[in-house]
Design a protein around this motif. Structure first.
Motif, short mmCIF file in Angstrom:
data_model
loop_
_atom_site.label_atom_id
_atom_site.label_comp_id
_atom_site.label_asym_id
_atom_site.label_seq_id
_atom_site.Cartn_x
_atom_site.Cartn_y
_atom_site.Cartn_z
N THR A 78 19.61 -31.94 0.51
CA THR A 78 20.33 -30.77 0.99
C THR A 78 21.70 -30.70 0.35
O THR A 78 22.49 -31.65 0.44
N ALA A 79 21.99 -29.56 -0.29
CA ALA A 79 23.29 -29.40 -0.93
C ALA A 79 24.33 -29.03 0.10
O ALA A 79 24.03 -28.40 1.11
N GLU A 80 25.57 -29.42 -0.15
CA GLU A 80 26.67 -29.09 0.73
C GLU A 80 27.55 -28.04 0.08
O GLU A 80 27.64 -27.95 -1.14
N ALA A 81 28.21 -27.21 0.90
CA ALA A 81 29.11 -26.19 0.37
C ALA A 81 30.30 -26.86 -0.31
O ALA A 81 30.84 -27.85 0.18
N ASP A 82 30.72 -26.35 -1.46
CA ASP A 82 31.84 -26.89 -2.23
C ASP A 82 33.15 -26.41 -1.60
O ASP A 82 33.41 -25.21 -1.55
N PRO A 83 34.01 -27.31 -1.15
CA PRO A 83 35.27 -26.89 -0.50
C PRO A 83 36.24 -26.23 -1.46
O PRO A 83 37.19 -25.57 -1.04
N GLU A 91 7.94 -16.69 -10.02
CA GLU A 91 8.00 -17.99 -10.68
C GLU A 91 9.29 -18.75 -10.38
O GLU A 91 9.39 -19.95 -10.64
N ASP A 92 10.31 -18.08 -9.81
CA ASP A 92 11.59 -18.72 -9.52
C ASP A 92 11.76 -19.08 -8.05
O ASP A 92 12.78 -19.68 -7.67
N ARG A 93 10.82 -18.70 -7.20
CA ARG A 93 11.00 -18.90 -5.76
C ARG A 93 10.98 -20.37 -5.36
O ARG A 93 11.72 -20.79 -4.46
N ALA A 94 10.14 -21.17 -6.01
CA ALA A 94 10.09 -22.60 -5.67
C ALA A 94 11.42 -23.27 -5.97
O ALA A 94 11.93 -24.05 -5.15
N ALA A 95 12.01 -22.96 -7.12
CA ALA A 95 13.31 -23.55 -7.47
C ALA A 95 14.40 -23.10 -6.52
O ALA A 95 15.28 -23.89 -6.14
N LEU A 96 14.35 -21.84 -6.10
CA LEU A 96 15.34 -21.33 -5.15
C LEU A 96 15.20 -22.04 -3.81
O LEU A 96 16.21 -22.39 -3.17
N GLY A 126 17.78 -25.73 0.17
CA GLY A 126 17.66 -26.84 1.11
C GLY A 126 17.47 -26.39 2.54
O GLY A 126 16.56 -25.63 2.87
N ASP A 127 18.39 -26.84 3.43
CA ASP A 127 18.24 -26.54 4.85
C ASP A 127 18.55 -25.08 5.21
O ASP A 127 18.36 -24.68 6.35
#
Length: 469
Positions: A2-7, A67-72, A77-78
């Motif tokens: 899960t990616a976190e927002a960049d402050p 074709e791009d939905r899986a990568a998105l 992530g969450d």
């Protein structure tokens, strides 16, 4: 991961930066997110999508190429939550689910209401279903397997198992304490169901009644005993009709023994109404499911068979025209005017057909009023036919300076609209009596009849009137 927002980056202003004046995602915002995904910058894609509402994230997936939905999905992530999957288009959801591991799908299913989880899992392949079910908690798995055992598009498939049911002997105060203290209860409900010892529903209490009633009053004294019960195997279209007829907010679903097994709420019915209405419209045109996210192969198979059938019916009309070849060669005006007769009749038939299919779908047209409805359409057809016939007859007589020709096309239009009105109501009613969906193939037969009879009547009257040999 899960990616976190960049402050280092401020949150995106959802209204000004992502949505246009029609509350739709802006194209440049969608491109910005997809560019980040393509560049492998998952943190940036996550940051951009984080302020969005679940419904807008669902729109983002629908606007993303297949074709791009899986990568998105991986990048967000969450943010790809149960609320997002509940809002998303079925075809798009299938693409996303195919890209997720069984454990993550199971985790999302456990966060969903039962009906939404069932809708997601029921479209999966058998082996994928079993893999997801194996990851679920035993209790959740049992609930979903039970729902999948009911027929598709039945009340058992769309009902929610999360409800509040209490015995009738408790007081309002005891009920309020029970609702406050029991943390395992569902958090969203409008009515409380009162059941007997056999768990059969005997009444309902709205929350507003409970909050306004003194604590010492018995539930049996304030509950409403009259209620609409939905059999678990009832078709979802009939469920929607009952909600509409009785203005229901929610309704109890009961099994064959009359025991309470679930609840259907108005928000579930809204989806059913939208689905059934769109389905009937698309079936009238032979366009299959008509979803722009539907795979090309599925769209092709759904549409081409009806066009092939239409080709066959068009050949019937062509055969009739061929029998009057000599007459058409003698008087070219016949070739100019005969498409008008067929076109007017076809449009009139389509109008009647649309009204009839809707009336059948909403139970307005039944066996008790079929004859009256047919007679009504005949009278409407006569009025419309007479009006259009006079206009067409006068126009043809003036343009071709031949009032006999004007009379022929007027008579042909009148009779063809009358036939269109009869066939537009009789064909769907006949198919409905045979337990066939009248929305599926009625238009093919109505078009064949109006085209063929239009050409036959017009050319036949022209020959009879001596306009052509």
């Amino acid at each position: 991961m899960t990616a976190e927002a960049d402050p280092d980056f401020p949150p995106v202003e959802t209204i000004d930066g992502t949505l246009d004046e029609d509350n739709r995602l802006k194209a440049d915002f969608v491109d910005q997110v997809l560019d980040a995904v393509e560049a492998g910058n998952r943190e940036e894609a996550y940051r951009l999508a984080q302020p969005l509402h679940a419904a807008d994230i669902a729109d983002l997936f629908e606007l993303t190429p297949r074709e791009d939905r899986a990568a998105l999905a991986i990048a967000l992530g969450d943010l790809l939550s149960a609320d997002v999957l509940a809002e998303i288009n079925d075809w798009v959801r299938d693409d996303i689910v195919d890209a997720l591991p069984a454990a993550q799908i199971a985790d999302l299913a456990e966060q969903m209401e039962t009906d939404d989880a069932v809708a997601m899992i029921e479209d999966m392949e058998e082996d994928e279903q079993q893999a997801v079910l194996a990851e679920l908690d035993p209790e959740d798995r049992a609930v979903i397997e039970d729902a999948l055992s009911y027929p598709e598009e039945s009340a058992g498939r769309i009902m929610q198992r999360e409800l509040v049911a209490v015995p009738e002997h408790i007081t309002v105060g005891q009920l309020i304490d029970y609702l406050r203290e029991n943390q395992d209860l569902t958090t969203e409900f409008w009515e409380i169901f009162v059941v007997d010892p056999a768990h059969r529903p005997i009444g309902t209490c709205q929350l507003s009644w409970i909050m306004r009633t003194p604590r010492n009053i018995s539930i049996s004294d304030v509950m409403k005993r009259e209620q609409t019960l939905i059999p678990v195997d009832m078709d979802q279209e009939e469920v929607a009709l009952r909600f509409q007829k009785y203005a229901l907010i929610s309704a109890a679903v009961v099994d064959d023994a009359g025991r309470l097994v679930g609840v259907i709420t108005a928000d579930d019915v809204v989806h059913i109404v939208q689905e059934e209405a769109g389905e009937d419209i698309l079936r009238l045109s032979g366009a299959g499911e008509g979803d722009i996210n539907e795979p090309i192969a599925d769209s092709y198979k759904a549409r081409v068979r009806w066009l092939i059938a239409n080709l066959g019916t068009a050949m019937v009309a062509s055969f009739i025209i061929a029998q009057f070849g000599a007459a058409i060669e003698t008087m070219v005006a016949l070739a100019i005017l005969m498409p008008i007769v067929a076109s007017i009749g076809g449009n009139a038939g389509t109008q009647t057909l649309a009204v009839t299919v809707r009336a059948l779908a909403t139970n307005q047209l039944t066996q008790s009023n079929t004859v009256r409805s047919i007679w009504r359409e005949v009278r409407v057809a006569v009025l419309i036919g007479a009006t259009v016939a006079v206009i067409a007859g006068l126009g043809a007589g003036l343009v071709f300076t031949n009032w006999t020709l004007g009379g022929v096309i007027a008579a042909a239009i009148l009779f063809n609209i009358l036939i269109a009105g009869l066939s537009g109501v009789a064909i769907p009613v006949f198919l409905d009596r045979l337990d066939q969906d009248p929305a599926v193939s009625s238009s093919i037969f109505v078009t064949m009849i109006t085209d063929s009879m239009g050409f036959l009547i017009f050319l036949g009257l022209a020959v009879f009137a001596g306009l052509a040999g």
